[in-house]
Design an enzyme around this catalytic site. Structure first.
Site, PDB file in Angstrom:
ATOM      1  N   GLY A  30      -9.629   2.292   4.225  1.00 55.50           N
ATOM      2  CA  GLY A  30      -7.505   2.263   4.411  1.00 55.50           C
ATOM      3  C   GLY A  30      -7.157   3.621   3.779  1.00 55.50           C
ATOM      4  O   GLY A  30      -8.142   4.169   3.158  1.00 55.50           O
ATOM      5  N   GLY A  33      -0.251   7.750   3.160  1.00 58.47           N
ATOM      6  CA  GLY A  33       0.856   8.104   3.434  1.00 58.47           C
ATOM      7  C   GLY A  33       0.353   9.504   1.478  1.00 58.47           C
ATOM      8  O   GLY A  33       0.158   9.932   1.681  1.00 58.47           O
ATOM      9  N   VAL A  37      -8.689   4.906   0.701  1.00 58.89           N
ATOM     10  CA  VAL A  37      -9.210   4.079   0.370  1.00 58.89           C
ATOM     11  C   VAL A  37     -11.062   3.467   0.760  1.00 58.89           C
ATOM     12  O   VAL A  37     -10.707   4.528   2.288  1.00 58.89           O
ATOM     13  CB  VAL A  37      -8.381   2.142   0.024  1.00 58.89           C
ATOM     14  CG1 VAL A  37      -9.576   1.228  -1.066  1.00 58.89           C
ATOM     15  CG2 VAL A  37      -7.097   2.452  -0.464  1.00 58.89           C
ATOM     16  N   LYS A  52      -9.727   3.569  -4.552  1.00 65.52           N
ATOM     17  CA  LYS A  52      -8.592   4.080  -4.217  1.00 65.52           C
ATOM     18  C   LYS A  52      -8.241   5.528  -4.837  1.00 65.52           C
ATOM     19  O   LYS A  52      -8.505   5.802  -6.055  1.00 65.52           O
ATOM     20  CB  LYS A  52      -6.881   3.032  -4.748  1.00 65.52           C
ATOM     21  CG  LYS A  52      -5.705   3.828  -3.968  1.00 65.52           C
ATOM     22  CD  LYS A  52      -4.707   3.720  -3.857  1.00 65.52           C
ATOM     23  CE  LYS A  52      -4.313   2.177  -2.684  1.00 65.52           C
ATOM     24  NZ  LYS A  52      -3.206   1.024  -2.858  1.00 65.52           N
ATOM     25  N   ASP A 146       6.358  -3.608  -2.512  1.00 62.21           N
ATOM     26  CA  ASP A 146       5.398  -2.704  -0.866  1.00 62.21           C
ATOM     27  C   ASP A 146       4.736  -4.535  -0.574  1.00 62.21           C
ATOM     28  O   ASP A 146       3.785  -3.961  -0.233  1.00 62.21           O
ATOM     29  CB  ASP A 146       4.832  -1.519  -1.107  1.00 62.21           C
ATOM     30  CG  ASP A 146       5.009  -1.124   0.124  1.00 62.21           C
ATOM     31  OD1 ASP A 146       5.254  -1.445   1.202  1.00 62.21           O
ATOM     32  OD2 ASP A 146       3.611  -0.348   0.022  1.00 62.21           O
TER      33      ASP A 146
END
Length: 332
Positions: A30, A33, A37, A52, A146
């Site tokens: 993944g 911005g 990950v 991450k 988020d």
């Protein structure tokens, strides 16, 4: 030659096979911005993790580093079946990292892209698990900020009654932290605009009801196939979140009970005080409305007067016999 820290956000192949803070990078899974990950191997405990790595410039902000450390510890302390466990958070070679449980499966974004709008029962099951995770975080004074399909991981469930097990991820990297780094300067907004609450856009204080709004946007998309607001540019989308009423869900899904529209309208209210107090309260109301239940969560009760002993209405007296009824000419 590029600085060592530049490699952390470079091409995916740059880090494959490298060892970082006791983890060996296997592949990228993944990218956003502010972070990348990877699936990695924990060389100390011989287990697979999701690692991450945050953008190097974030580590150079002392305020962000302190808040990142604090919020990562809070997230790691939450023991909840629908929150991805955080194993470790730290800094190495000037780069901040978080090691989390690796969840095999796909995220809700991929699920929606592949299958389109979900059945109401499936959408409600997923929403309930995400809501439970969010309310648990709110009890620890941690607001996610988020909530979006990409942060909802959908793994295989245990049986036919629980066909999926949902995890909420990306705690420890909240948008409050990022706002302290300069990422929210003019012309740049941190977050996913399709799901952002009005108070986040205007810079007002936020609490758990901010996540109620974002969860409602996600739930809307799981059933309609698109988020509630769609505009041609970012500024128009931000305006819509703040001022435009959300379109009725039943306009896009006529098969859904009409009562769902009122539930979604309340969860997507512009003012936090007008929303549900918790994410689980929102999902409970959603399920009740989708099943056709009344405001109290129960379908209308049918009362049999004979059972409760109430007198039955009297039987009307019989009319005159057929031969005694008058006949009007021309009637037929």
């Amino acid at each position: 030659m590029a600085p060592e820290s530049d490699l952390y956000t470079g091409r995916p192949s740059d880090l494959v096979g490298r060892r970082i803070a006791g983890y060996r990078i296997e592949r990228e899974i993944g990218r956003g911005g502010m972070a990348v990950v990877y699936r990695a191997r924990d060389l100390r405990l011989e287990r697979t993790v999701a690692l991450k790595l945050l953008a190097p410039e974030l580590a150079r902000n002392d305020t962000f580093r302190q808040r990142f450390t604090h919020e990562s510890r809070v997230a790691a302390a939450i023991d909840h079946p629908h929150i991805v466990p955080v194993f470790e958070a730290g800094e190495t070679d000037g780069v901040l990292y978080i090691a989390m449980r690796y969840v095999a499966g796909r995220d809700l974004r991929a699920l929606l892209d592949q299958e389109g709008p979900l059945p109401v029962a499936t959408a409600a099951r997923i929403a309930a698990q995400v809501a439970s995770a969010l309310d648990a975080a709110h009890e620890h004074d941690l607001v996610h900020r988020d909530v979006k399909p990409g942060n909802v991981l959908v793994a295989p469930g245990t049986d036919s009654d629980h066909p999926e097990h949902v995890y909420l991820t990306d705690f420890g990297l909240t948008k409050k932290s990022l706002s302290l780094t300069g990422f929210t300067t003019v012309g740049q907004f941190v977050g996913t605009l399709d799901y952002v609450a009005p108070e986040q856009i205007s810079g007002r204080p936020v609490d758990g009801r901010c996540d109620v709004y974002s969860l409602a946007c996600v739930v809307y998309e799981t059933m309609a196939g698109t988020p509630p607001f769609q505009r041609d540019d970012d500024m128009a989308l931000l305006w819509a979140h703040q001022y435009d009423p959300p379109p009725a869900l039943t306009e896009r899904r006529p098969d859904i009970a009409a009562g769902v529209d009122a539930v979604m309208a309340k969860a997507l209210a512009k003012i936090p005080d007008d929303r549900y107090d918790s994410c689980l309260a929102f999902v409970a109301a959603l399920r009740a409305a989708a099943s056709g239940a009344g405001p109290g969560g129960h379908p209308p009760t049918q009362v049999d007067l004979r059972v409760i002993g109430a007198p039955e209405p009297p039987t009307p007296p019989p009319g005159p016999p057929e031969w005694a009824r008058p006949v009007f000419p021309g009637a037929g």
